[in-house]
Design a protein around this motif. Structure first.
Motif, mmCIF file in Angstrom:
data_model
loop_
_atom_site.group_PDB
_atom_site.id
_atom_site.type_symbol
_atom_site.label_atom_id
_atom_site.label_comp_id
_atom_site.label_asym_id
_atom_site.label_seq_id
_atom_site.Cartn_x
_atom_site.Cartn_y
_atom_site.Cartn_z
ATOM 1 N N UNK A 26 0.756 -1.180 -0.123
ATOM 2 C CA UNK A 26 -0.157 0.091 0.046
ATOM 3 C C UNK A 26 0.950 1.216 0.058
ATOM 4 N N UNK A 27 1.974 1.169 0.927
ATOM 5 C CA UNK A 27 2.724 2.368 0.878
ATOM 6 C C UNK A 27 3.632 2.537 -0.351
ATOM 7 N N UNK A 28 3.747 1.497 -1.132
ATOM 8 C CA UNK A 28 4.481 1.765 -2.416
ATOM 9 C C UNK A 28 3.642 2.372 -3.593
ATOM 10 N N UNK A 29 2.163 1.681 -3.465
ATOM 11 C CA UNK A 29 1.302 1.968 -4.518
ATOM 12 C C UNK A 29 1.099 3.433 -4.373
ATOM 13 N N UNK A 79 0.846 -2.314 -9.521
ATOM 14 C CA UNK A 79 0.773 -2.265 -7.886
ATOM 15 C C UNK A 79 -0.683 -2.412 -7.351
ATOM 16 N N UNK A 80 -1.473 -1.812 -8.146
ATOM 17 C CA UNK A 80 -2.714 -1.925 -7.767
ATOM 18 C C UNK A 80 -3.569 -3.254 -7.844
ATOM 19 N N UNK A 81 -3.220 -4.061 -8.840
ATOM 20 C CA UNK A 81 -3.512 -5.275 -9.051
ATOM 21 C C UNK A 81 -3.058 -6.131 -7.732
ATOM 22 N N UNK A 82 -1.830 -5.981 -7.481
ATOM 23 C CA UNK A 82 -1.315 -6.686 -6.230
ATOM 24 C C UNK A 82 -2.105 -6.377 -5.007
ATOM 25 N N UNK A 380 4.803 12.335 1.530
ATOM 26 C CA UNK A 380 4.929 11.833 2.911
ATOM 27 C C UNK A 380 3.646 11.892 3.736
ATOM 28 N N UNK A 381 2.981 13.402 3.421
ATOM 29 C CA UNK A 381 1.894 13.727 4.080
ATOM 30 C C UNK A 381 0.863 12.737 3.787
ATOM 31 N N UNK A 382 0.698 12.221 2.504
ATOM 32 C CA UNK A 382 -0.193 11.063 2.048
ATOM 33 C C UNK A 382 0.018 9.856 2.752
ATOM 34 N N UNK A 383 1.160 9.556 2.687
ATOM 35 C CA UNK A 383 1.447 8.161 3.591
ATOM 36 C C UNK A 383 0.954 8.355 5.167
ATOM 37 N N UNK A 384 1.486 9.400 5.722
ATOM 38 C CA UNK A 384 0.853 9.556 6.924
ATOM 39 C C UNK A 384 -0.669 9.668 7.306
ATOM 40 N N UNK A 385 -1.154 10.097 6.212
ATOM 41 C CA UNK A 385 -2.612 10.110 6.438
ATOM 42 C C UNK A 385 -3.221 8.556 6.248
ATOM 43 N N UNK A 426 10.707 -7.382 -6.283
ATOM 44 C CA UNK A 426 10.024 -7.055 -7.433
ATOM 45 C C UNK A 426 9.803 -5.689 -7.278
ATOM 46 N N UNK A 427 9.319 -4.943 -6.307
ATOM 47 C CA UNK A 427 8.899 -3.696 -6.234
ATOM 48 C C UNK A 427 10.067 -2.923 -6.496
ATOM 49 N N UNK A 428 11.342 -3.105 -5.870
ATOM 50 C CA UNK A 428 12.491 -2.313 -6.150
ATOM 51 C C UNK A 428 12.951 -2.384 -7.805
ATOM 52 N N UNK A 429 12.740 -3.468 -8.257
ATOM 53 C CA UNK A 429 12.930 -3.588 -9.711
ATOM 54 C C UNK A 429 11.977 -2.707 -10.564
#
Length: 487
Positions: A26-29, A79-82, A380-385, A426-429
């Motif tokens: 979720x944080x990545x997406x 990322x959303x499908x995951x 960062x603010x969105x992640x914190x939310x 996978x996400x790093x790639x």
């Protein structure tokens, strides 16, 4: 009274890796979500400017942004499908019991993704192949489809926060589902508009930040000024509105989810004249260590009066509220979001005051340094939310109806930890490839512009032109370069 350690020991072994896997994906997406939701709108504003003013520079920016939009959308689909798969794989208890009630939100999102993919393909194909007006009109539904996708996701999440639209049978299963009530829950409106405006603010600052970096590196031509001014203006207009909406949703949480509000503000005992803590850590015994204490402020912010009663965490049993650690995490996430939002509003006011007084962009390098950081700060603010929203709801996955531990998969924890490791790799790639593609596009565009300046249109690939081959611009198009600081 159970402590955090006791509650953690009683949780299923697979709960922690399942949470970590969901949190990471979720944080990545969510890094891509602002571009997916708001970037089409920003691109079309630039496109409209180009058509309205016959501005070839604005049209070129819109065309290039549409290519970035397509690449971002492709990565966002993955990322959303995951995440969609994880709802079924990690939380079968949730989907098995409650999917018929709130699952329509995911269906709406799926249709929105499909429509957006079609419209992006038409928009990309339409450059140089459709008449300018026709091309623009065909792209107008793009922002609406992006908002429709957000509608689906926020409908599902707001239902998890304030579930309604069903009855329970003797075995505790939902029956008599009312789809309309399940979608339009008490928290849907505040969450949806807070989210949408947050995406506009974040996308605007993210895009403008790229051109702010260019300004700091000496690229102060008209291309970079317009590329900065349009998205930054959109974000600057939306930032104060977002501040108001943020205050409104916090007050909605105070009324609809008082225990979550207590976690966000680390309030232990129900009382009036409650102080506000800036950061600080909640201890197991209810004391707060560290932070800055401001007397009465929490009650004033919640109800506009120091006599406002604020519900504390101890109003419910320990196994029905966030632990001290979870409350601290939610509190820090909330405070960080508020501080970043305040800083962005001040940056927007700086921009607005300079424009009103001098009718030009700010000239201070410190402004552009701040603008370059604003995009990252917004993400960062969105992640914190989201951290505040999800951690503050613990231990419930469906507020007051199902605990997270009841919804988690029975898959062995070892397998989930291995899955998390694979997903990280996978996400790093994936994100590395995304960044590499963007840098490649930037290099190609910069080379094309340098060749255009040095050798004329014959040296520039025809595909770089928005409508027709690039060449000397006719007088009055608005694309001539200037040094007066005005876009």
């Amino acid at each position: 009274m159970p402590t955090s350690l006791h509650l953690l020991a009683e949780a299923p072994a697979q709960l922690l890796p399942a949470r970590e896997l969901m949190a990471f994906t979720l944080a990545s997406h969510i890094i891509l979500v602002p571009l997916g939701v708001a970037f089409p709108f920003i691109t079309l504003v630039m496109h409209y400017r180009g058509l309205r003013r016959k501005d070839a520079t604005a049209l070129l920016l819109a065309r290039r942004w549409s290519a970035v939009m397509a690449v971002q959308f492709a990565v966002g689909i993955v990322t959303g499908t995951m995440l969609s798969f994880e709802f079924g794989l990690l939380w079968p208890g949730l989907m098995g019991r409650w999917g018929d009630v709130f699952g329509i939100g995911f269906g709406v999102e799926a249709w929105a993704f499909f429509l957006e993919a079609v419209l992006i393909a038409i928009y990309l194909y339409g450059w140089r192949r459709l008449k300018p007006r026709t091309h623009f009109l065909l792209a107008l539904p793009l922002p609406a489809t992006a908002l429709l996708g957000a509608f689906g996701i926020l409908a599902a999440n707001s239902w998890m926060n304030t579930p309604q639209g069903f009855s329970l049978d003797a075995e505790g299963n939902p029956v008599d589902v009312n789809v309309r009530q399940a979608i339009f829950t008490p928290m849907f409106g505040p969450q949806y508009w807070h989210f949408v405006v947050a995406m506009i603010v974040t996308a605007g600052f993210m895009v403008a930040g790229v051109y702010a970096v260019g300004w700091l590196r000496g690229r102060r031509d008209r291309y970079h000024r317009i590329g900065f001014a349009v998205p930054f203006t959109i974000a600057a207009v939306a930032a104060p509105l977002q501040f108001i909406l943020g205050d409104a949703i916090a007050r909605s949480v105070f009324h609809k989810q008082p225990v979550k509000f207590a976690a966000m503000e680390i309030v232990w005992e129900t009382d009036t004249r409650v102080p506000e803590y800036l950061y600080g850590r909640l201890q197991e015994d209810g004391t707060v260590s560290g932070g800055i204490k401001i007397p009465l402020l929490d009650s004033v912010l919640a109800g506009f009066s120091p006599d406002t009663k604020v519900v504390g965490l101890t109003s419910v049993p320990a196994d029905e509220r966030p632990t001290a650690l979870q409350a601290t995490i939610a509190h820090w996430g909330f405070d960080t979001m508020v501080f970043i939002g305040t800083a962005l509003v001040l940056l927007a006011l700086w921009y607005g005051l300079v424009w009103l007084r001098h009718r030009r962009l700010p000239a201070s390098p410190w402004f552009y340094r701040s603008a370059a950081c604003a995009g990252v700060a917004s993400v960062l603010a969105v992640e914190c939310g989201w951290i505040t929203t999800e951690v503050g709801r613990q231990p419930w996955i469906v507020y007051q109806n199902m605990r997270v531990a009841e919804a988690v998969t029975s898959t062995r924890s070892t397998s989930l930890w291995i899955m998390l490791g694979v997903v990280v790799v996978v996400y790093v790639f994936l994100f590395g490839s995304f960044l590499a593609v963007l840098l490649k596009m930037r290099t190609r565009w910069r080379l094309a512009d340098e060749q255009q300046s040095a050798g004329g249109p014959g040296h520039v690939p025809e595909a770089d032109a928005p409508y027709g081959p690039r060449g000397p611009l006719p007088a009055g198009t608005g694309a001539a370069r200037s040094e007066d600081g005005r876009p």
